[in-house]
Design an enzyme around this catalytic site. Structure first.
Site, PDB file in Angstrom:
ATOM      1  N   SER A 142      48.077 -12.603  68.194  1.00 51.45           N
ATOM      2  CA  SER A 142      47.928 -13.365  69.431  1.00 51.45           C
ATOM      3  C   SER A 142      48.328 -14.788  69.115  1.00 51.45           C
ATOM      4  CB  SER A 142      46.476 -13.332  69.915  1.00 51.45           C
ATOM      5  OG  SER A 142      46.235 -14.319  70.906  1.00 51.45           O
ATOM      6  N   TYR A 155      37.338 -14.056  69.423  1.00 49.94           N
ATOM      7  CA  TYR A 155      38.720 -13.598  69.598  1.00 49.94           C
ATOM      8  C   TYR A 155      39.629 -14.205  68.535  1.00 49.94           C
ATOM      9  CZ  TYR A 155      42.963 -12.096  71.979  1.00 49.94           C
ATOM     10  OH  TYR A 155      44.179 -11.496  72.280  1.00 49.94           O
TER      11      TYR A 155
END
Length: 279
Positions: A142, A155
């Site tokens: 990501s 995350y």
């Protein structure tokens, strides 16, 4: 390095039932690839398999947090598909909340999904990938594996770890027929932030407002992102930015590795505010 021909061989996709995983599956099906689709959502997985309507597609309902289930699925896949030469790990979720709002259980849940699910399916399928004349593993990292924003500790933690896992595995497999790469999506309109989890301590209306603010910043079409990820897999790319925001943040973290947050803080302000009551 010779490019990978995905037609006529099997690509395994995790998180295949929705979002970019489903878009990647559709794209590969049109190119003649055989597909082993993994997801925990049995209904959505069945719908996608019916849409693809091809005997070369198998579906495997698996909770990637369950190591035994993951390795059992790998055995099923290799029995059904004699030649597996690509793995694309799309499965993942998000989590909103500051550290003082999150419980250890909530953070471990996300790490189990995003990190350990990626590690377990990779380990389980590595023997099959090694048996192929050429194979490639594409891990979803990501942009938050490059830059860690406030309000996204679980995350960012999981995705930085996926990045480290991918790089170490690439070095470990150097000189073999298996190559490893990571893709770094940002700003892709998949709905992950809207359907992701948030700390139970956050008011649901506040969480919805923060998620909507982040989603409003996304500009990249999922089909365009899927095409870039398929191309990265075919080219056996080690590192691929997906979306305009990813390319910008990649440059920003290189030129200002300790102060990039000064630039990112303002545009992300509404998306990271999980404490201000909704008016």
């Amino acid at each position: 390095m010779k490019h990978l021909d995905l037609a006529g061989s099997t690509t395994v996709i995790t998180g295949a039932a929705n979002g970019m995983g489903a878009d990647i599956a559709r794209m590969l099906a049109t190119r003649g690839a055989h597909l082993a689709l993994i997801d925990h959502d049995s209904a959505a997985l069945a719908t996608l398999a019916a849409e693809l309507g091809d005997a070369r597609v198998t579906r495997h309902v698996v909770d990637l947090r369950d190591d035994d289930a993951v390795f059992a699925a790998a055995t099923e896949i290799t029995a059904a598909h004699p030649r597996v030469n690509a793995l694309i790990t799309c499965a993942g979720s998000s989590m909103l909340g500051n550290l003082d709002q999150l419980t250890m259980e909530e953070m471990r849940w996300l790490t189990d999904v995003n990190l350990w699910g990626t590690v377990s399916i990779t380990k389980a399928l590595l023997p099959a990938l090694r048996a192929a004349p050429a194979a490639h593993i594409t891990h979803f990292a990501s942009v938050y594996a490059l830059a860690a924003p406030a309000g996204r500790i679980p995350y960012a933690l999981s995705k930085f770890a996926v990045r480290g896992f991918s790089e170490a595995l690439r070095h470990e497999l150097e000189g073999t027929t298996v190559s490893v790469g990571a893709v770094y999506p940002a700003g892709v309109r998949t709905g992950i932030i809207l359907h992701g989890r948030y700390a139970a301590a956050i008011d649901p209306e506040v969480a919805a407002r923060a998620a909507a603010a982040q989603a409003a910043m996304y500009h990249t079409d999922p089909a365009d992102a899927a095409a870039r990820i398929v191309r990265a897999t075919e080219r056996r790319a080690a590192r691929t930015m997906v979306g305009r925001e990813a390319r910008l943040i990649d440059v920003l973290t290189r030129i200002a590795p300790s102060s990039y947050w000064r630039v990112m803080r303002r545009p992300l302000r509404a998306a990271i505010d999980t404490t201000t009551p909704v008016a």
